[in-house]
Design a protein around this motif. Structure first.
Motif, PDB file in Angstrom:
ATOM      1  N   ASP A  68       0.827  -1.206   0.000  1.00  0.00           N
ATOM      2  CA  ASP A  68       0.000   0.000   0.000  1.00  0.00           C
ATOM      3  C   ASP A  68       0.867   1.264   0.000  1.00  0.00           C
ATOM      4  O   ASP A  68       0.496   2.281  -0.600  1.00  0.00           O
ATOM      5  CB  ASP A  68      -0.976   0.006   1.174  1.00  0.00           C
ATOM      6  CG  ASP A  68      -0.308  -0.157   2.525  1.00  0.00           C
ATOM      7  OD1 ASP A  68       0.869  -0.558   2.579  1.00  0.00           O
ATOM      8  OD2 ASP A  68      -0.962   0.134   3.549  1.00  0.00           O
ATOM      9  N   THR A  69       2.025   1.194   0.656  1.00  0.00           N
ATOM     10  CA  THR A  69       2.947   2.330   0.602  1.00  0.00           C
ATOM     11  C   THR A  69       3.459   2.534  -0.819  1.00  0.00           C
ATOM     12  O   THR A  69       3.629   3.674  -1.276  1.00  0.00           O
ATOM     13  CB  THR A  69       4.132   2.103   1.563  1.00  0.00           C
ATOM     14  OG1 THR A  69       3.632   1.909   2.883  1.00  0.00           O
ATOM     15  CG2 THR A  69       5.086   3.287   1.551  1.00  0.00           C
ATOM     16  N   HIS A  81       0.920   4.372  -2.726  1.00  0.00           N
ATOM     17  CA  HIS A  81       0.967   5.764  -2.264  1.00  0.00           C
ATOM     18  C   HIS A  81       2.068   6.537  -2.999  1.00  0.00           C
ATOM     19  O   HIS A  81       1.833   7.625  -3.540  1.00  0.00           O
ATOM     20  CB  HIS A  81       1.209   5.763  -0.752  1.00  0.00           C
ATOM     21  CG  HIS A  81       1.265   7.106  -0.107  1.00  0.00           C
ATOM     22  ND1 HIS A  81       0.278   7.594   0.727  1.00  0.00           N
ATOM     23  CD2 HIS A  81       2.217   8.080  -0.148  1.00  0.00           C
ATOM     24  CE1 HIS A  81       0.597   8.787   1.154  1.00  0.00           C
ATOM     25  NE2 HIS A  81       1.782   9.111   0.651  1.00  0.00           N
ATOM     26  N   HIS A  91       1.979   9.553  -6.022  1.00  0.00           N
ATOM     27  CA  HIS A  91       2.639  10.857  -5.907  1.00  0.00           C
ATOM     28  C   HIS A  91       3.277  11.306  -7.220  1.00  0.00           C
ATOM     29  O   HIS A  91       3.520  12.510  -7.395  1.00  0.00           O
ATOM     30  CB  HIS A  91       3.724  10.799  -4.837  1.00  0.00           C
ATOM     31  CG  HIS A  91       3.291  11.292  -3.497  1.00  0.00           C
ATOM     32  ND1 HIS A  91       2.710  12.537  -3.304  1.00  0.00           N
ATOM     33  CD2 HIS A  91       3.379  10.725  -2.258  1.00  0.00           C
ATOM     34  CE1 HIS A  91       2.451  12.705  -2.019  1.00  0.00           C
ATOM     35  NE2 HIS A  91       2.842  11.620  -1.362  1.00  0.00           N
ATOM     36  N   GLU A 133      -0.822  15.115  -0.634  1.00  0.00           N
ATOM     37  CA  GLU A 133      -1.007  14.002   0.289  1.00  0.00           C
ATOM     38  C   GLU A 133      -2.472  13.581   0.372  1.00  0.00           C
ATOM     39  O   GLU A 133      -2.774  12.403   0.579  1.00  0.00           O
ATOM     40  CB  GLU A 133      -0.476  14.369   1.676  1.00  0.00           C
ATOM     41  CG  GLU A 133       1.025  14.635   1.725  1.00  0.00           C
ATOM     42  CD  GLU A 133       1.879  13.442   1.338  1.00  0.00           C
ATOM     43  OE1 GLU A 133       1.334  12.316   1.204  1.00  0.00           O
ATOM     44  OE2 GLU A 133       3.096  13.617   1.168  1.00  0.00           O
ATOM     45  N   VAL A 186      -3.193  11.461  -2.759  1.00  0.00           N
ATOM     46  CA  VAL A 186      -2.496  10.179  -2.678  1.00  0.00           C
ATOM     47  C   VAL A 186      -3.122   9.277  -1.626  1.00  0.00           C
ATOM     48  O   VAL A 186      -3.275   8.068  -1.839  1.00  0.00           O
ATOM     49  CB  VAL A 186      -0.999  10.441  -2.405  1.00  0.00           C
ATOM     50  CG1 VAL A 186      -0.294   9.191  -1.968  1.00  0.00           C
ATOM     51  CG2 VAL A 186      -0.331  11.009  -3.643  1.00  0.00           C
ATOM     52  N   THR A 187      -3.491   9.842  -0.486  1.00  0.00           N
ATOM     53  CA  THR A 187      -4.160   9.046   0.540  1.00  0.00           C
ATOM     54  C   THR A 187      -5.500   8.536   0.029  1.00  0.00           C
ATOM     55  O   THR A 187      -5.856   7.357   0.211  1.00  0.00           O
ATOM     56  CB  THR A 187      -4.345   9.870   1.821  1.00  0.00           C
ATOM     57  OG1 THR A 187      -3.059  10.294   2.292  1.00  0.00           O
ATOM     58  CG2 THR A 187      -5.033   9.064   2.907  1.00  0.00           C
ATOM     59  N   THR A 235      -4.988   5.667  -2.317  1.00  0.00           N
ATOM     60  CA  THR A 235      -4.704   4.418  -1.615  1.00  0.00           C
ATOM     61  C   THR A 235      -5.984   3.809  -1.072  1.00  0.00           C
ATOM     62  O   THR A 235      -6.198   2.588  -1.180  1.00  0.00           O
ATOM     63  CB  THR A 235      -3.698   4.669  -0.479  1.00  0.00           C
ATOM     64  OG1 THR A 235      -2.541   5.336  -1.009  1.00  0.00           O
ATOM     65  CG2 THR A 235      -3.261   3.366   0.160  1.00  0.00           C
ATOM     66  N   TYR A 285      -2.966  14.268   5.863  1.00  0.00           N
ATOM     67  CA  TYR A 285      -3.287  13.041   5.138  1.00  0.00           C
ATOM     68  C   TYR A 285      -4.784  12.706   5.219  1.00  0.00           C
ATOM     69  O   TYR A 285      -5.492  12.769   4.203  1.00  0.00           O
ATOM     70  CB  TYR A 285      -2.450  11.876   5.685  1.00  0.00           C
ATOM     71  CG  TYR A 285      -0.965  12.076   5.485  1.00  0.00           C
ATOM     72  CD1 TYR A 285      -0.304  11.514   4.401  1.00  0.00           C
ATOM     73  CD2 TYR A 285      -0.221  12.837   6.385  1.00  0.00           C
ATOM     74  CE1 TYR A 285       1.061  11.695   4.204  1.00  0.00           C
ATOM     75  CE2 TYR A 285       1.140  13.029   6.207  1.00  0.00           C
ATOM     76  CZ  TYR A 285       1.773  12.452   5.116  1.00  0.00           C
ATOM     77  OH  TYR A 285       3.111  12.654   4.928  1.00  0.00           O
TER      78      TYR A 285
END
Length: 529
Positions: A365-366, A369, A373, A392, A395-396, A399, A449
């Motif tokens: 998941d990172t 993210h 970006h 952010e 991007v959050t 996700t 976030y």
């Protein structure tokens, strides 16, 4: 007589390693004085609300050529240079760059002529905490015959050497040129450097106009022992083995890049070059991956599994937001204890692994993210640091959406409802677009976030999926490689919302509450039904 006067004037000057300078985009009115008229010093700030110490006026950088000869054992630049190609926005009798005074500058030239230089602390003081790094300025005084003139390109070259040090941010995290070591406490094993730059780390290793509004292209030459891998932004142009047991890696990024998204990471890596086809465009994209060579078989298997999923994640994002903005992709999974975060380095997201041991890893998941970006933050970049919620938040939300569609996660609408109901009142007191005017709050989880992503999820529920994704793709087309402010985003969203009259006014109130109100907003998506 004039020649002797010039000789006296340059006495005691120092050299900087090759820098080419350009005129930076301004945040507000003309920085550093008038665009025409008598020569004057460029501003030493671009007026960022959170980091007024960063950025310089009077010019806009077009291109950096960075050359570094790096000794990983000594963590030393035996030689380094920057050439900066810039365009002046005023008649400059003096200019400055963001650069820490950890180096000895041996020479500086402007338009080929020697120039005086000095280091000064940026103002105001960034923090009262002595642990926090105070940003510095490299102030350059060109000879009058080489003063940059408005509207004209000019070059600056800076030669320097020394030992780079990490930068400690106001929230006491570290960034910049970080020795890649493990564990946190000595005795440690170090194999190079993990180089990340948000928000101000770039100035720990090269002179720059270190603000998101002054994007430029980059050529990065990194000379290291032959067995080491060196990674820069963009695509690999060449790797040349030298006669002295070193190799020079040359990377080029020809798309506009904010300084905080650059890198020159060095270490012992399992380095691979592969490729993928972007399904939405049919383009072939090189994939540059580097995994710390000390990874255990189990760690390597887990990292490889995440990396294998990256092309599919990139295609997922491309279908949502339009074509991938850059010409290559990749990842760096390094063993860098004491960092504890990933960063969306342009074209090569960096993953530092476990905070204490630095054990290399890439959470799936990172990875999504950081890939998101590349659209939100790297291509369309916040105009000032208090606009960070924009990148952010997108991007959050991306996700959340990916986990819902691909991984069986919660619907973003349910996440919105749960966070709205359960978040303590104190967490709502810091507004995403204000951050209490404290740079230490830049990366706070809830305002930057979660609340930012909730703002976008609420917008999706208000306007519907079709309009929401059309708005997202329009942002990527119209602001590609540019910057956006919070006010610009609000105007853009209103224009593309399809709403009118009282409902459009209500949307403006919605954004004001969700982005600026220092308490829990009361306007919710259902208020638009």
């Amino acid at each position: 007589m004039k020649t002797r006067g010039w000789q006296r004037w340059i006495a005691g000057t120092s050299l900087l390693v090759g820098v080419v300078v350009a005129v930076p985009a301004t945040i507000g009115a003309k920085p550093g004085g008038q665009a025409k008229g008598k020569p004057a010093a460029g501003a030493r700030s671009l007026g960022d609300p959170l980091f007024p110490q960063l950025g310089n006026g009077g010019y806009d950088v077009e291109h950096y050529t960075i050359e570094i000869d790096y000794d990983p054992v000594a963590n030393r630049f035996d030689a380094a240079s920057v050439e900066i190609l810039a365009t002046a926005s005023q008649h400059l009798s003096e200019l400055s760059f963001d650069f820490q005074d950890d180096f000895v500058v041996s020479a500086v030239t402007v338009n080929g002529r020697s120039a005086r230089h000095r280091f000064e602390a940026a103002t105001p003081s960034l923090s009262s905490d002595p642990v926090v790094t105070q940003p510095m300025k490299l102030v350059i005084v060109p000879h009058p015959s080489s003063w940059p003139k408005p509207g004209r390109p000019f070059t600056v070259r800076i030669d320097y050497a020394g030992n780079p040090r990490p930068i400690v941010d106001p929230d006491q995290t570290i960034e910049g040129w970080i020795p890649a070591c493990y564990p946190v406490d000595p005795p440690r094993t170090c194999d190079g450097a993990y180089v990340v730059g948000e928000p101000m780390g770039a100035q720990s290793w090269f002179p720059s106009n270190n603000h998101p509004t002054d994007k430029a292209t980059f050529d990065t030459f990194i000379t290291v022992p032959e067995e080491k891998t060196a990674l820069g932004v963009g695509e690999l142009v060449s790797r040349v083995v030298n006669d002295d047991g070193t190799a020079t890696w040359h990377w080029r990024e020809d798309d506009p890049t904010a300084t905080y998204l650059t890198t020159a990471t060095v270490g012992d890596f399992l380095y691979t070059l592969e490729s993928m086809m972007e399904t939405s465009t049919g383009r072939q994209l090189p994939i540059y991956n580097a995994v710390d060579a000390s990874a255990t078989p189990a760690q390597l298997a887990a990292i490889d599994a995440s990396l294998a999923a990256a092309p599919g994640q990139l295609d997922f994002l491309s279908d949502l937001y339009g074509p991938y903005p850059f010409d290559s992709t990749g990842a760096v999974a390094d063993r860098a204890a004491g960092v504890g975060y990933a960063l969306e380095v342009q074209t090569k997201p960096h993953y530092a692994g476990d905070f204490t041991t630095g054990d290399p890893s890439i959470a799936i998941d990172t990875q999504l993210h950081e890939l998101a970006h590349q659209w939100w933050g790297n291509s369309v970049t916040p105009r000032v640091w208090s606009d960070l919620w924009f990148s952010e938040g997108w991007v959050t939300w991306s996700t959340w959406h990916w986990e819902f569609v691909e991984g069986g996660g919660s619907d973003p609408a349910a996440i919105f409802d749960a966070l709205y109901a359960s978040t303590p009142a104190a967490d709502w007191a810091i507004a995403p677009a204000v951050l209490d005017r404290d740079p230490a709050n830049l990366f706070l989880d809830f305002p930057t976030y979660d609340r930012a992503a909730m703002t976008l999820e609420g917008l999706r529920e208000i306007v519907g999926d079709e309009t929401f994704f059309e708005l997202a793709r329009a942002l990527q087309v119209e602001l590609r490689y540019g910057n956006i402010s919070t006010a610009q985003f609000i105007d853009f969203a209103k224009q593309h919302s399809g709403l009118s009259g009282e409902r459009l006014d209500l949307l403006d109130d919605y954004f004001q509450q969700w982005l600026y109100l220092e308490t829990r907003p009361t306007l919710l998506p259902e208020d638009f039904d």
